[in-house]
Each structure stands twice: as C-alpha cells, then as structure tokens.
Design a protein around this motif. Structure first.
Motif, short mmCIF file in Angstrom:
data_model
loop_
_atom_site.label_atom_id
_atom_site.label_comp_id
_atom_site.label_asym_id
_atom_site.label_seq_id
_atom_site.Cartn_x
_atom_site.Cartn_y
_atom_site.Cartn_z
N PHE C 91 3.87 23.85 16.77
CA PHE C 91 2.41 23.79 16.68
C PHE C 91 1.78 25.01 17.33
O PHE C 91 0.87 25.63 16.77
N ALA C 95 -0.39 27.79 15.47
CA ALA C 95 -1.78 27.95 15.93
C ALA C 95 -2.05 29.40 16.34
O ALA C 95 -3.19 29.86 16.27
N ARG C 114 -8.73 18.41 -0.56
CA ARG C 114 -8.88 17.40 0.50
C ARG C 114 -7.73 16.40 0.34
O ARG C 114 -7.47 15.91 -0.75
N GLY C 135 -1.47 11.92 9.21
CA GLY C 135 -1.30 13.31 8.80
C GLY C 135 -0.01 13.96 9.23
O GLY C 135 0.40 14.96 8.65
N GLY C 137 0.76 15.88 11.59
CA GLY C 137 0.64 17.31 11.91
C GLY C 137 -0.12 18.12 10.88
O GLY C 137 -0.46 19.27 11.13
N ALA C 139 -3.18 17.90 9.79
CA ALA C 139 -4.55 18.26 10.20
C ALA C 139 -4.51 19.43 11.17
O ALA C 139 -5.41 20.28 11.19
N THR C 140 -3.47 19.48 11.97
CA THR C 140 -3.31 20.59 12.90
C THR C 140 -2.86 21.86 12.17
O THR C 140 -3.38 22.95 12.41
N PRO C 143 -5.17 24.19 8.68
CA PRO C 143 -6.15 25.26 8.90
C PRO C 143 -5.56 26.54 9.49
O PRO C 143 -6.19 27.60 9.38
N VAL C 144 -4.37 26.46 10.11
CA VAL C 144 -3.87 27.64 10.83
C VAL C 144 -2.66 28.30 10.16
O VAL C 144 -2.22 29.37 10.57
N THR C 168 -7.75 13.45 5.61
CA THR C 168 -7.00 13.68 6.84
C THR C 168 -7.01 15.16 7.18
O THR C 168 -7.10 15.55 8.33
N THR C 169 -6.94 15.98 6.13
CA THR C 169 -7.11 17.43 6.33
C THR C 169 -7.62 18.03 5.02
O THR C 169 -7.62 17.36 3.97
N SER C 170 -8.06 19.28 5.10
CA SER C 170 -8.46 20.00 3.89
C SER C 170 -8.20 21.49 4.12
O SER C 170 -8.13 21.94 5.25
#
Lengths: 152, 104, 249
Positions: C91, C95, C114, C135, C137, C139-140, C143-144, C168-170
């Motif tokens: 992670f 990140a 989505r 999710g 992980g 969602a974490t 985006p990164v 849960t994430t997009s």
C-alpha cells in the motif's frame, strides 16, 4: 491518520466517524484521514511461541505484526511451544516480542478448519461445510462444542 | 520475562463485552478459529472486530451475533470457501444486527 | 490458434492480462484472484521481467510451483520469493507512486468505472440485499496506481450496469483505467471520464458485447485482439497443470 488513496470512494462519505477529509498542514493539498483503531486485544494464531510470548510466524505473516503493535495486548494461540533458544538463534524472525503479549495458549490445529502453513495446507472441507450448515441453522455453539472437545 | 501459558478457557476469559479485537491471519489462512469457537461458549457480547481481512475466526462471532461491528478491507473466506456466511447473516436485510466499516 | 479447440475464454483472458504487463512493471494482485495469478505466473514463464507482489508477503516467488487451489493467499505465492514485502508495504509503495498495475475485480461496474464491491441492492448501504466482501484494498489502490486493471470473468448486464448505486471505488480522472472481460477490453484513457470499447476477442462481435453490456456502447468498429500464440498457451499450461484458471469460469 492520513492515508493514500480513497478518493472517489463512497465509503468516505458514509462513515464520517471513521473518515474525514482535511487540508494538509503543509500545503493546499487535501488528505483523507482515517481514525486509528486501538484494539483491546490482537488474537493471533502462530506456529511457534515460547512460554513468555515471543512468537515466530512461518510463511505469510499477513498483517499480524502490525496488529500486534496496534493492540493494547496480544493473545497468542500456537501450534507448539518452543524453547526461547529458537528466538535467540535469529532474533529478527521473532514477529511478536514477549512484552506485547498477555497470554500464550498451546493449541495445535488452532486454525482449523482453515489452513496453517506448513502444518496443514488445505481447508478441512467436511468441517467447513459443517460450519456453513451450522451458521444457517443457528447452531454454531453446538458445532464449536464438537470442535473443542477436550481442548478448553 | 514472565511466563504466560494458560488454557484456552482462561484466555477467552480475558475478553469482555464491547471489546475491539484484531483478528490475525487472512480469510481461511492462519485464523485463530478455535479461539473464536471457544468464545461462542461464553456469554460475551457487543464485540467489535478489525483486520485487513478478518476471515473465518471473525465470521464465527457474527454468526452468533456476539459481534456487532467489523472494520475491514475484505471480509470473505475466498474462492472455494465462499462468502462469509455469519457476517452476511448479521449484516443483510431490513434489520441488520451488525455494521460494516470498510477501510480500504 | 483456434477458439474452442486450442483455447477458450479463460486462456484468452489470461493472455490479455499477460499482454497488459510491460517490462519493468511493479504488479500486484490481491486475494481471491486465481485468474491474474495464473496469467502472471505465465508471464514470468514467458521471460517477461517484472516485479510480482502479493498478499502472501512473497515478492517474485517461484512461479514454477503449480497452484493447487484457487486461494491466492497460500504459500504457493510465497515459497521461493527473493524477499518478503507485506500488504502494508505494498500500500505504501503504491501510494508513493511506485506501483504500475493493480489487478482488481468487482461485483458491478458502470460506464464511468464506478465499482461496487461493498453492497448490492436493498434499501441502502446499511440495509443491503447482498453484503459483499468489500473493496479489499481497491479503494486505496485505484486512485494511486498508474494503470489499474479490472478483470471480471463474467460479461453480462447484471455485472456491467447503467449505474452503480454505491461505489466502493472509482477511477482517477488523470490515470488510464482498463477492464478485461471474457469478451473484450474497455479502456478509459487518462483525462477522460467514460470507458470506451477498445478491442474485442476473436470469437465475439461488437453486437454480442453490446447485448451483454448495460450501458450504451458507441464504438462501432474496433480491432480484434490476436488470439493467444502457441508460446502463450504453452506458458499457461506449464504454470497451471491443475487448471486453476478454470475456477472462475
């Protein structure tokens, strides 16, 4: 505490008691923050522990090392109790040091019907199916009593 | 160093109502399953559990409604072992008995 | 190579996954991910040089040991590793912008990418019809990660829907985002909002993709991806003698 990622997730809005978006104190950047959890106990099953609670994890450790440090105290169940010399042979392989630990329970098969590398490498499918059935029937305590015979 | 060896029953006596427990292992792997099963033999309630993937040991505590909150990234038993049946039982439908706080 | 004789949908998807990986990439897949696991082992067998990290702490494990069940948390992705690198480190690595691909999946997705992993149906998030696994992980990571790739072994209107209720994430707007299904590949280029049909697999048509997708597909004429080569199929067979690849199909 600030974390990376989480942007674009509906999870952030739905749990304000856990997620907050804040402005960085160092720039104009926005940062997602999560509430730090302090578990009362981390309950860990390991392959080797000594009588004082120094523990080794063989194979994948997952997040056990982090959880041992985040929790107020650790309760260990272990496949076997080993001599402290085992830790002294290679100290950096001790995943949990004794001062974090409150209890050590010698419990071979403690992760069944699941897996504990390298002791048992596959799920005990009969017992797992029995568990799934017990959940449906609301009879998990009875299933537990059977699994625990002579071990309490 | 102090000796800390005790019986499973003595160790589960340390758990009090409302405590937050971090559950080791992942899904069906190196989960403290027998410890959770031993907790089902006690009247302890309103437990909260957390973990990146709390797995079957946590699922057991939802199946008996002894746990009411789960903090997690993934709560399932993985592939052949299926979804987490106890967690689903406690969290689905119009009158859920437990709450999810997803962190990742 | 002939569809139905030399290869099927699982092998085509695995091949598409192999082709996503570039030399030098740092690549992650999560738990419950037998399809990318087999594909990544096969990519290693083909001699592709990339870094393979997993939830079992293993980094560049011995890919020649065949998986014997679908779990991607076992010692199979640990033994023979050159280092341990845990999920918390993964992670942090991603990140800090050092992760190239995360292979993730979904229960449902819409045209903006989505993704539903948390709940489906019911009154709201706290009263769901189906409480999903979460999710894990995504969602974490989404985006990164430089190039997030979603793999989904079903392509139907229950999965690819007009609108996801709870995401849960997009995808990040500034990053490319890819979806690999048994029929095709969708891509959202960096800077754009919607998924576009990028290519289809040899045994299907744009019509069939449209019929099985819950959002409107505007592309009419898209390339057909080349079928798996003999070498790609041989690599998949070599790393997966127990046919774990078939598990999700």
């Amino acid at each position: 505490m600030p974390v990376g990622g989480m942007w674009g997730s509906d999870l952030v809005d739905i749990r304000p008691e856990f997620f907050q978006v804040m402005k960085s104190p160092f720039s104009e950047e926005k940062v997602v923050c999560v509430k730090a959890l302090v578990p009362d106990y981390a309950i860990l099953h390991v392959q080797e522990a000594d009588i004082y609670g120094n523990a080794r994890i063989l194979g994948p450790s997952y997040q056990d090392v982090l959880m041992a440090r985040a929790a107020k105290k650790v309760i260990l169940t272990t496949e076997r109790i080993v001599g402290t010399y085992r830790m002294q042979e290679e100290p950096k392989l001790t995943a949990v040091p004794h001062m974090l630990v409150e209890a050590v329970v010698e419990l071979p098969g403690g992760a069944k019907p699941g897996i504990c590398y390298p002791e048992y490498l596959t799920v005990d499918w009969d017992d797992h199916k029995a568990y799934q059935k017990a959940v449906k029937a609301g009879e998990v305590p009875q299933f537990a009593a059977k699994m625990l015979e002579g071990r309490l | 160093m102090r000796e800390k060896v005790m019986s499973l029953s003595q160790a589960t006596d340390l758990i009090q109502d409302g405590m937050l427990l971090a559950i080791g292992g992942n899904a069906m792997h190196r989960n403290p399953t027998l410890f959770s099963l031993a907790l089902t033999q006690k009247p302890v309630k309103e437990l909260k559990v957390c973990g990146a993937a709390p797995g079957i040991a946590a699922d057991i505590l939802f199946s008996t409604f002894q746990a009411d909150t789960a903090y997690f990234g993934f709560f399932g038993l993985e592939n052949e072992a299926g979804l987490a049946p106890g967690m689903r039982k406690a969290m689905e439908g119009d009158e859920p008995k437990a709450r999810a706080v997803e962190g990742s | 190579m002939e569809y139905g004789k030399d290869y099927g949908k699982p092998e085509m998807m695995a091949t598409a996954i192999i082709r996503e990986i570039k030399e030098g990439d740092v690549v992650f897949h999560g738990l419950a991910s037998p399809t990318p696991m087999v594909a990544m082992k096969a990519a290693k067998a083909l001699g592709k040089d990339f870094t393979y990290v997993t939830l079992s702490d293993g980094l560049d494990h011995d890919w020649s040991r065949p998986p014997y069940f679908a779990s991607t948390l076992s010692e199979n992705t640990y033994i023979g590793s050159v280092a341990t690198f845990g999920l918390d480190e993964i992670f942090d690595l991603f990140a800090s912008g050092k992760g190239d691909i995360a292979f993730l999946s979904c229960l449902q997705m819409d045209k903006t990418g989505r993704i539903a992993m948390s709940v489906l149906g019911g009154k709201d998030y706290d009263h769901p019809k189906l409480r999903g696994p979460g999710g894990a992980g995504s969602a974490t990571l989404t985006p990164v990660t430089k190039r997030t790739v979603i793999w989904k072994t079903a392509h139907d209107k229950r999965t690819f829907v007009e609108h996801v209720q709870f995401a849960t994430t997009s995808p990040a707007i500034d990053k490319p985002f890819t979806v690999i299904t048994p029929l095709c590949i969708f891509r959202k280029p960096a800077g754009e909002k919607y998924l576009k049909l990028d290519c289809i697999f040899p045994y299907t048509t744009v019509e069939e993709v449209k019929e099985n997708t819950g959002w409107e597909i505007e592309e009419k004429d898209v390339p057909v991806m080349a079928p798996p080569t003999e070498e790609e199929l041989a690599a998949i067979k070599k790393v997966d003698p127990n046919n774990i690849l078939a598990f999700e199909f």
